[in-house]
Design a protein around this motif. Sequence first.
Motif, mmCIF file in Angstrom:
data_model
loop_
_atom_site.group_PDB
_atom_site.id
_atom_site.type_symbol
_atom_site.label_atom_id
_atom_site.label_comp_id
_atom_site.label_asym_id
_atom_site.label_seq_id
_atom_site.Cartn_x
_atom_site.Cartn_y
_atom_site.Cartn_z
ATOM 1 N N GLU A 185 -10.202 69.849 26.304
ATOM 2 C CA GLU A 185 -10.263 69.703 24.860
ATOM 3 C C GLU A 185 -9.456 70.802 24.179
ATOM 4 N N LYS A 186 -8.969 70.488 22.996
ATOM 5 C CA LYS A 186 -8.204 71.442 22.218
ATOM 6 C C LYS A 186 -9.132 72.536 21.706
ATOM 7 N N LYS A 187 -8.694 73.773 21.769
ATOM 8 C CA LYS A 187 -9.475 74.913 21.292
ATOM 9 C C LYS A 187 -9.260 75.092 19.789
ATOM 10 N N ILE A 188 -10.314 75.480 19.105
ATOM 11 C CA ILE A 188 -10.266 75.768 17.680
ATOM 12 C C ILE A 188 -10.590 77.245 17.521
ATOM 13 N N CYS A 189 -9.694 77.984 16.875
ATOM 14 C CA CYS A 189 -9.884 79.424 16.705
ATOM 15 C C CYS A 189 -10.307 79.723 15.274
ATOM 16 N N ARG A 190 -11.279 80.617 15.142
ATOM 17 C CA ARG A 190 -11.786 81.029 13.833
ATOM 18 C C ARG A 190 -11.914 82.545 13.799
ATOM 19 N N THR A 207 -17.187 91.036 12.179
ATOM 20 C CA THR A 207 -17.955 91.917 13.041
ATOM 21 C C THR A 207 -18.718 92.896 12.153
ATOM 22 N N THR A 208 -20.024 92.921 12.282
ATOM 23 C CA THR A 208 -20.852 93.802 11.465
ATOM 24 C C THR A 208 -20.520 95.263 11.751
ATOM 25 N N GLY A 209 -20.300 96.027 10.680
ATOM 26 C CA GLY A 209 -20.032 97.450 10.822
ATOM 27 C C GLY A 209 -18.582 97.788 11.113
ATOM 28 N N SER A 210 -17.702 96.801 11.064
ATOM 29 C CA SER A 210 -16.298 97.070 11.364
ATOM 30 C C SER A 210 -15.467 96.976 10.093
ATOM 31 N N ILE A 211 -14.535 97.895 9.927
ATOM 32 C CA ILE A 211 -13.642 97.825 8.780
ATOM 33 C C ILE A 211 -12.320 97.152 9.153
ATOM 34 N N LEU A 212 -12.207 96.740 10.409
ATOM 35 C CA LEU A 212 -10.957 96.145 10.872
ATOM 36 C C LEU A 212 -10.874 94.656 10.594
ATOM 37 N N GLY A 221 -12.939 92.109 11.823
ATOM 38 C CA GLY A 221 -13.516 91.184 12.797
ATOM 39 C C GLY A 221 -12.555 90.806 13.901
ATOM 40 N N LYS A 222 -12.824 89.657 14.481
ATOM 41 C CA LYS A 222 -12.003 89.194 15.610
ATOM 42 C C LYS A 222 -11.893 87.677 15.560
ATOM 43 N N ARG A 223 -11.070 87.140 16.433
ATOM 44 C CA ARG A 223 -10.904 85.688 16.524
ATOM 45 C C ARG A 223 -11.640 85.179 17.755
ATOM 46 N N GLU A 224 -12.360 84.069 17.568
ATOM 47 C CA GLU A 224 -13.031 83.415 18.683
ATOM 48 C C GLU A 224 -12.486 82.002 18.789
ATOM 49 N N CYS A 225 -12.210 81.572 20.008
ATOM 50 C CA CYS A 225 -11.672 80.233 20.250
ATOM 51 C C CYS A 225 -12.627 79.458 21.144
#
Length: 89
Positions: free
Chosen positions: A30-35, A39-44, A46-50
């Motif tokens: 299946e095709k992956k969907i990235c969002r 991230t709590t407490g991060s000033i950067l 967050g991150k991407r999850e696929c």
Amino acid sequence: MRRLSFLALIALAAPVAAQDMSADLAKKPEKKICRAVATTGSILGGKRECHTKAQWDAMSERASNARDSRERGMQNGAGGGSGVDGSPR
């Protein structure tokens, strides 16, 4: 005669090849969907999850069930305390 047998062989092999191709398409992942996920407490930022659509749906369902469970607990008087262990002060 050789030509006829060759054509018959091709005619018999064509459906088998088509079935093999459809089996390969069915195995295609299946095709992956990235969002972007905060991230709590991060000033950067967050991150991407696929994940696949089915995985995103399952995670959403679990989060919804957890939220509903917490709300039912609060309506029943459980977990509404302000102490560290949930008991009233």
